[in-house]
Design a protein around this motif. Structure first.
Motif, PDB file in Angstrom:
ATOM      1  N   PRO A   1       0.828  -1.211   0.000  1.00 10.59           N
ATOM      2  CA  PRO A   1       0.000   0.000   0.000  1.00 10.59           C
ATOM      3  C   PRO A   1       0.860   1.259   0.000  1.00 10.59           C
ATOM      4  CG  PRO A   1      -0.096  -1.086   2.138  1.00 10.59           C
ATOM      5  CD  PRO A   1       0.619  -2.025   1.214  1.00 10.59           C
TER       6      PRO A   1
ATOM      7  N   ARG B   1      -3.926  -1.376  -9.587  1.00 13.67           N
ATOM      8  CA  ARG B   1      -4.773  -1.581  -8.414  1.00 13.67           C
ATOM      9  C   ARG B   1      -6.203  -1.934  -8.820  1.00 13.67           C
ATOM     10  NH1 ARG B   1      -4.377  -0.276  -3.115  1.00 13.67           N
ATOM     11  NH2 ARG B   1      -6.291   0.164  -1.959  1.00 13.67           N
TER      12      ARG B   1
ATOM     13  N   GLN C   1      -4.557   1.489   6.614  1.00  8.92           N
ATOM     14  CA  GLN C   1      -3.984   0.662   5.549  1.00  8.92           C
ATOM     15  C   GLN C   1      -3.338  -0.606   6.101  1.00  8.92           C
ATOM     16  OE1 GLN C   1      -4.512   1.139   2.365  1.00  8.92           O
ATOM     17  NE2 GLN C   1      -5.664   2.983   2.878  1.00  8.92           N
TER      18      GLN C   1
ATOM     19  N   ALA D   1      -2.990   3.884  -2.506  1.00  8.50           N
ATOM     20  CA  ALA D   1      -4.020   3.475  -1.544  1.00  8.50           C
ATOM     21  C   ALA D   1      -4.698   4.680  -0.912  1.00  8.50           C
ATOM     22  CB  ALA D   1      -3.392   2.610  -0.455  1.00  8.50           C
ATOM     23  N   ASP D   2      -3.961   5.791  -0.801  1.00  8.81           N
ATOM     24  CA  ASP D   2      -4.508   6.985  -0.165  1.00  8.81           C
ATOM     25  C   ASP D   2      -3.660   8.185  -0.586  1.00  8.81           C
ATOM     26  OD1 ASP D   2      -6.072   8.618   1.408  1.00  8.81           O
ATOM     27  OD2 ASP D   2      -5.739   7.508   3.272  1.00  8.81           O
TER      28      ASP D   2
ATOM     29  N   ASP E   1     -11.946  -0.284  -2.723  1.00  9.02           N
ATOM     30  CA  ASP E   1     -10.507  -0.087  -2.933  1.00  9.02           C
ATOM     31  C   ASP E   1     -10.210   0.912  -4.044  1.00  9.02           C
ATOM     32  OD1 ASP E   1      -9.742  -2.026  -0.999  1.00  9.02           O
ATOM     33  OD2 ASP E   1     -10.269  -3.594  -2.419  1.00  9.02           O
ATOM     34  N   THR E   2     -11.105   1.004  -5.016  1.00 11.70           N
ATOM     35  CA  THR E   2     -10.867   1.903  -6.155  1.00 11.70           C
ATOM     36  C   THR E   2     -12.122   2.745  -6.401  1.00 11.70           C
ATOM     37  OG1 THR E   2     -11.600   0.206  -7.715  1.00 11.70           O
ATOM     38  CG2 THR E   2      -9.252   0.319  -7.244  1.00 11.70           C
TER      39      THR E   2
END
Length: 225
Positions: A71, A150, A112, A93-94, A179-180
């Motif tokens: 991540p 991802r 995460q 991831a962020d 997640d996306t």
């Protein structure tokens, strides 16, 4: 002890992050350029990466696709919505904008890392000649490992959890939105097209079948190796 890699060329920010993370009980790795980060990640396998974008040598945007199965929280002064969306679509991831509150960043790190520690789950999925390690995000067709974005990974994971079932596009979008969140109905078709191409090149067959008017189905017949 969890390991966090800080990829940041600003010495002051990097030092503050390193001191705070060590105080929180994390092992810390440092890289000061994109090129140095590539070498670091070849030798080490951190649990999470904090990635600046404006790096000397290889930029953060160029480095992000090279980080697989880990991540990545982007920490950048770029505050535009388009910048954030593009990086999330490319696998981040962020995204945390500088200047940031350390408490918020620590909370996002914990979120995460917590995702990797769900008890009682298997870390292996198999469907025909396809296999996936859900801890490392590695995917194989037979014995050949393939690299996915991802979003492609999230789509394939859901299809592998429901092999041979016809899954509506709306259901896929709802599932992978965790997640996306930036994948849309229009972009889903392109992501699946790219996923099909990568799987087909490795396995010499069509793995994802379109069911007209409904959605998609993962076929699971093994290929001959």
């Amino acid at each position: 002890m969890k390991t966090i890699a800080i990829i940041e060329d600003d010495l002051h920010i990097g030092a503050i992050l390193e001191k705070t993370l060590k105080k929180e009980g994390y092992r810390v790795l440092r890289a000061y350029s994109g090129t140095e980060a590539v070498y670091l990640l070849e030798k080490e396998n951190p649990d999470l990466v904090l990635l600046d974008l404006m790096l000397p040598g290889l930029s953060g945007e160029e480095l992000l696709p090279k980080i697989q199965g880990i991540p990545v929280i982007v920490v950048s002064a770029k505050a535009g919505v388009d910048d954030k969306v593009q990086l999330l679509l490319k696998g981040a991831a962020d995204y945390v904008t500088k200047p940031f509150e350390m408490k918020e960043l620590l909370a996002r790190i914990q979120v995460q890392l917590r995702k990797q520690e769900k008890p009682g789950r298997t870390n292996r999925l198999e469907a025909g000649s396809l296999s996936m390690n859900t801890d490392t995000h590695q995917v194989w067709v037979g014995k050949q490992e393939i690299k996915l974005t991802r979003t492609e990974y999230a789509i394939l994971k859901f299809l592998m959890q429901n092999p041979e079932q016809v899954i509506a596009k709306s259901v896929i979008l709802e599932e992978i939105s965790r997640d996306t969140p930036d994948c849309t109905d229009s972009s889903l078709k392109q992501h699946i097209s790219n996923l099909r191409r990568k799987l087909g090149q490795a396995g010499d067959k069509e793995y994802i079948e379109s069911v007209w008017g409904i959605g998609f189905r993962l076929t699971c017949e093994k290929t001959e190796n």
